[in-house]
Design an enzyme around this catalytic site. Structure first.
Site, short mmCIF file in Angstrom:
data_model
loop_
_atom_site.label_atom_id
_atom_site.label_comp_id
_atom_site.label_asym_id
_atom_site.label_seq_id
_atom_site.Cartn_x
_atom_site.Cartn_y
_atom_site.Cartn_z
N ASP A 13 0.83 -1.21 0.00
CA ASP A 13 0.00 0.00 0.00
C ASP A 13 0.86 1.26 0.00
O ASP A 13 1.97 1.26 0.54
CB ASP A 13 -0.92 -0.03 1.23
N ASN A 61 -11.05 -2.53 -5.43
CA ASN A 61 -10.27 -1.57 -6.22
C ASN A 61 -10.93 -1.22 -7.56
O ASN A 61 -10.55 -0.23 -8.20
CB ASN A 61 -8.84 -2.06 -6.45
#
Ligand code: IPE
Ligand code: IPE
Ligand code: MG
Length: 237
Positions: A13, A61
């Protein structure tokens, strides 16, 4: 004291923030993130870690802007095409975990080819979680077991942890011992909810594209200092 992890899982991330901090478009962060993944895979392989599972794209996502989703899909295709030969040479056994049917057809074909061509490799097991969501995985596993019961192939009493685990994308693989999340976020974001039941957690503020040998070493040292009790009590030494 724990040894080194057998299976390392990573939530990669912070690509967007890495790019934004440099005044670059988010996409440049994803590109830099690929380099961090390549070097992490090589380090894990060199340091004798048996399996690496990396979260590349979650079922959530898809909610990102279309441009970013398209860029990521094209990036996955390009990287796979470019890196397949190296993966073969380095004996990496690559697998893709997730709902692969929803991916662009070209990417699905490249995934099939990479999976087949590296299946017999004896080196590190490298799982790339692509369109992966743990809740979706558990729902699909439950449905598969229900169908077996409906067909009379499975006694409901025979459904145990092993039977459920056998329906997950990770079937046959040991659970991760260590989870690393970069960029400081302290959450799982729908990653391996079942498999991480007893994993040690290491959260670092390092943004994924900056994740390097020093950051990996920090995580491994942190892991070695943990006392894993699995619900038991610490034995006197
Ligand atoms: C992780 O980086 C990569 C993917 C989720 C595909 P992000 O894109 O989430 O980066 P941040 O969190 O916005 O900085
Ligand atoms: C998790 O990161 C998914 C991947 C790393 C592929 P996100 O950036 O999507 O997670 P949230 O939205 O911060 O929880
Ligand atoms: Mg993020």
């Amino acid at each position: 004291m724990s040894e080194k992890p057998h299976h390392l899982a990573i939530i990669m991330d912070g690509n967007g923030r890495w790019a934004e901090a440099r005044g670059l478009p988010r996409m440049m962060g994803h590109r830099a993130g690929v380099e961090a993944l390549k070097s992490t895979l090589r380090l894990c392989s060199d340091w004798g870690i048996a399996a690496l599972t990396a979260y590349a794209f979650s079922t959530e996502n898809w909610s990102r802007p279309g441009d970013e989703v398209n860029f990521l899909m094209t990036l996955f295709e390009r990287v796979l095409q470019k890196e397949l030969r190296t993966l073969e040479e380095e004996q990496v056994c690559i697998r893709f975990l997730g709902d692969l049917d929803a991916l662009p057809l070209k990417l699905q074909e490249l995934i099939s080819e990479a999976t087949e061509r590296t299946a017999a490799n004896a080196g590190i097991h490298f799982n790339v979680c692509t369109n992966y969501g743990s809740r979706q995985e558990l729902v699909q596993a439950t449905r598969a077991l229900a169908l077996q019961v409906q067909r009379g192939e499975l006694d409901p009493e025979a459904i145990d942890e092993r039977a459920l685990a056998a329906q997950l994308h990770t079937a046959g693989q040991p659970d991760p011992d260590l989870l690393i999340r970069t960029s400081g976020e302290q959450r799982l974001s729908n990653f391996l909810l079942w498999q991480l039941a007893y994993a040690e957690l290491h959260v670092t503020d390092v943004l994924w594209p900056d994740f390097d040998a020093a950051a990996l070493t920090n995580a491994l040292v942190d892991f070695q200092g943990r006392q894993r009790r699995f619900g038991g009590v610490q034995e006197e030494i």
